[in-house]
Design a protein around this motif. Sequence first.
Motif, PDB file in Angstrom:
ATOM      1  N   MET A 144      94.902  59.575  12.599  1.00 24.85           N
ATOM      2  CA  MET A 144      95.295  58.558  13.580  1.00 24.85           C
ATOM      3  C   MET A 144      96.822  58.436  13.644  1.00 24.85           C
ATOM      4  O   MET A 144      97.399  58.364  14.733  1.00 24.85           O
ATOM      5  N   THR A 148      98.905  59.072  17.084  1.00 23.03           N
ATOM      6  CA  THR A 148      99.613  57.945  17.700  1.00 23.03           C
ATOM      7  C   THR A 148     101.127  58.145  17.653  1.00 23.03           C
ATOM      8  O   THR A 148     101.838  57.664  18.538  1.00 23.03           O
ATOM      9  N   LEU A 160      90.888  54.784  23.309  1.00 19.99           N
ATOM     10  CA  LEU A 160      89.717  55.391  22.672  1.00 19.99           C
ATOM     11  C   LEU A 160      88.495  54.526  22.913  1.00 19.99           C
ATOM     12  O   LEU A 160      88.605  53.351  23.274  1.00 19.99           O
ATOM     13  N   SER A 162      85.260  53.347  20.691  1.00 19.54           N
ATOM     14  CA  SER A 162      84.727  53.336  19.336  1.00 19.54           C
ATOM     15  C   SER A 162      83.215  53.168  19.414  1.00 19.54           C
ATOM     16  O   SER A 162      82.717  52.301  20.133  1.00 19.54           O
ATOM     17  N   ASN A 167      84.148  51.443  12.382  1.00 21.01           N
ATOM     18  CA  ASN A 167      85.435  52.088  12.657  1.00 21.01           C
ATOM     19  C   ASN A 167      86.494  51.133  13.202  1.00 21.01           C
ATOM     20  O   ASN A 167      87.674  51.467  13.241  1.00 21.01           O
ATOM     21  N   ASP A 171      90.711  51.512  13.519  1.00 18.44           N
ATOM     22  CA  ASP A 171      91.339  51.585  14.837  1.00 18.44           C
ATOM     23  C   ASP A 171      92.365  50.465  15.011  1.00 18.44           C
ATOM     24  O   ASP A 171      93.470  50.696  15.506  1.00 18.44           O
ATOM     25  N   GLN A 172      92.003  49.262  14.584  1.00 20.17           N
ATOM     26  CA  GLN A 172      92.904  48.121  14.746  1.00 20.17           C
ATOM     27  C   GLN A 172      94.137  48.241  13.852  1.00 20.17           C
ATOM     28  O   GLN A 172      95.244  47.855  14.264  1.00 20.17           O
ATOM     29  N   HIS A 174      95.709  50.795  13.317  1.00 16.67           N
ATOM     30  CA  HIS A 174      96.611  51.738  13.978  1.00 16.67           C
ATOM     31  C   HIS A 174      97.025  51.267  15.367  1.00 16.67           C
ATOM     32  O   HIS A 174      97.531  52.055  16.162  1.00 16.67           O
ATOM     33  N   PHE A 176      95.209  49.780  17.901  1.00 19.54           N
ATOM     34  CA  PHE A 176      94.265  49.708  19.017  1.00 19.54           C
ATOM     35  C   PHE A 176      93.647  48.311  19.072  1.00 19.54           C
ATOM     36  O   PHE A 176      93.282  47.746  18.043  1.00 19.54           O
ATOM     37  N   ARG A 196      95.957  50.901  23.137  1.00 18.77           N
ATOM     38  CA  ARG A 196      97.100  50.762  22.227  1.00 18.77           C
ATOM     39  C   ARG A 196      98.386  50.962  23.014  1.00 18.77           C
ATOM     40  O   ARG A 196      98.578  52.020  23.649  1.00 18.77           O
TER      41      ARG A 196
END
Length: 199
Positions: A144, A148, A160, A162, A167, A171-172, A174, A176, A196
């Motif tokens: 990730m 990114t 993305l 999910s 997950n 994701d959050q 990073h 998103f 993001r």
Amino acid sequence: MEQAPVIRDATDDDLDTLVTTLSDAFSDDPVLNWVIPEKRLYPDFFRIIVRDVYLPRGLAHLDSEGRGAALWLPPGEKFEIPPRLAMLGMIAKLVLRRGPTPLKRIRQQGGLFEKHHPIAPHYYLQFVGCRRSDQGKGVGSALMKHGTRIADEAGMPAYLESSSSLNLPLDQRHGFEVQAEEDVAEGGPRAWFMWREPR
């Protein structure tokens, strides 16, 4: 001691590793299991999309030990699979083994994902995953970060979908954020649509 993840761009020579890694990583994925309920076909599916979409016109990233992989499309590229015999053969196998239901589910999933897909230019992370035996070792996080960073350097947002609530924290972390969530169909799995902004 586990080796720290080293992420690199994949090449045509990595096709088999990408296929094996992603097939294992997504073997328990709720959305993919619902759309293609025949795990033996996952290697066929990933071979087609990696070979025909991501290696020629996308971004394919791979952990140096083959433990994880990510597939991105840069701004302006669409997920379009050329109508080749390999894809027709995979669909024929799916219908022979599972009947027509997967065809309906493919349309339902495609329609929902298209409805939520942003119009604004962005990097699209369609698949990121680690072999099940290598999950929890920082490989997914390294993948990730690698992707990114590319989006950030270009000053572009990223997007993305999910397919698992498990997950969402990764994701959050990073950057998103959930923009919407919806069941793929009545009685189907849930999907989260995440955006993001560049940093």
